[in-house]
Design a protein around this motif. Structure first.
Motif, short mmCIF file in Angstrom:
data_model
loop_
_atom_site.label_atom_id
_atom_site.label_comp_id
_atom_site.label_asym_id
_atom_site.label_seq_id
_atom_site.Cartn_x
_atom_site.Cartn_y
_atom_site.Cartn_z
N MET A 1 7.10 -3.79 0.24
CA MET A 1 6.62 -4.28 1.54
C MET A 1 5.62 -5.64 1.17
O MET A 1 4.75 -5.61 0.16
CB MET A 1 5.75 -3.46 1.89
CG MET A 1 5.04 -3.72 3.40
SD MET A 1 4.05 -2.26 4.05
CE MET A 1 5.07 -1.02 4.36
N THR A 2 6.16 -6.62 1.74
CA THR A 2 5.20 -8.19 1.65
C THR A 2 3.73 -7.85 2.23
O THR A 2 3.48 -7.04 2.91
CB THR A 2 6.01 -8.91 2.27
OG1 THR A 2 5.85 -8.75 3.85
CG2 THR A 2 7.45 -9.37 2.03
N GLY A 3 3.06 -8.86 1.71
CA GLY A 3 1.64 -8.95 1.89
C GLY A 3 1.47 -8.81 3.27
O GLY A 3 0.56 -8.11 3.98
N LYS A 4 2.07 -9.72 4.42
CA LYS A 4 1.81 -9.95 5.58
C LYS A 4 2.22 -8.49 6.35
O LYS A 4 1.73 -8.37 7.38
CB LYS A 4 2.97 -11.06 6.00
CG LYS A 4 2.33 -12.44 5.66
CD LYS A 4 3.29 -13.47 6.44
CE LYS A 4 2.62 -14.82 6.24
NZ LYS A 4 3.56 -16.12 6.65
N LYS A 5 3.65 -7.98 5.93
CA LYS A 5 3.90 -6.80 6.52
C LYS A 5 2.82 -5.76 6.27
O LYS A 5 2.67 -5.00 7.30
CB LYS A 5 5.25 -6.46 5.85
CG LYS A 5 5.75 -5.22 7.05
CD LYS A 5 7.29 -4.95 6.42
CE LYS A 5 7.71 -3.98 7.44
NZ LYS A 5 9.10 -3.87 7.19
#
Length: 96
Positions: A1-5
């Motif tokens: 999972m990306t940071g923005k997500k």
């Protein structure tokens, strides 16, 4: 999972939890209800109460803006939310 997500997910969970807590608090305290009227869950929708005009003072909110402007703004807001919903739905379908 990306940071923005992760951030978006965390904000979403917090917003949903805060909304539920506020709704439960309001319902548990009976805020916004008139003791003399018992319409169940519909009591929160003032248009369900016969003669609701006598319980709601119209002179509290005075404005120089014509009524039709409020209606147009409401319809524009509805259209914008519809377009946003379509955009979100399309972006979710593209990820499948």
């Amino acid at each position: 999972m990306t940071g923005k997500k992760k951030i978006f997910t965390a904000v979403t969970v917090i917003a949903v939890a805060a909304t539920l807590v506020c709704a439960l608090y309001i319902m548990s305290r009976g805020m916004g209800l008139s003791d003399s009227l018992d319409f169940g869950a519909g009591a929160y929708y003032y248009t369900d109460i016969p003669g609701y005009e006598k319980y709601v003072r119209e002179d509290v909110y005075a404005t120089s803006v014509p009524y039709w402007v409020h209606v147009v703004l409401f319809l524009c807001w509805g259209w914008l939310m519809y377009r946003l919903w379509c955009r979100v739905e399309n972006s979710l379908e593209g990820k499948k």
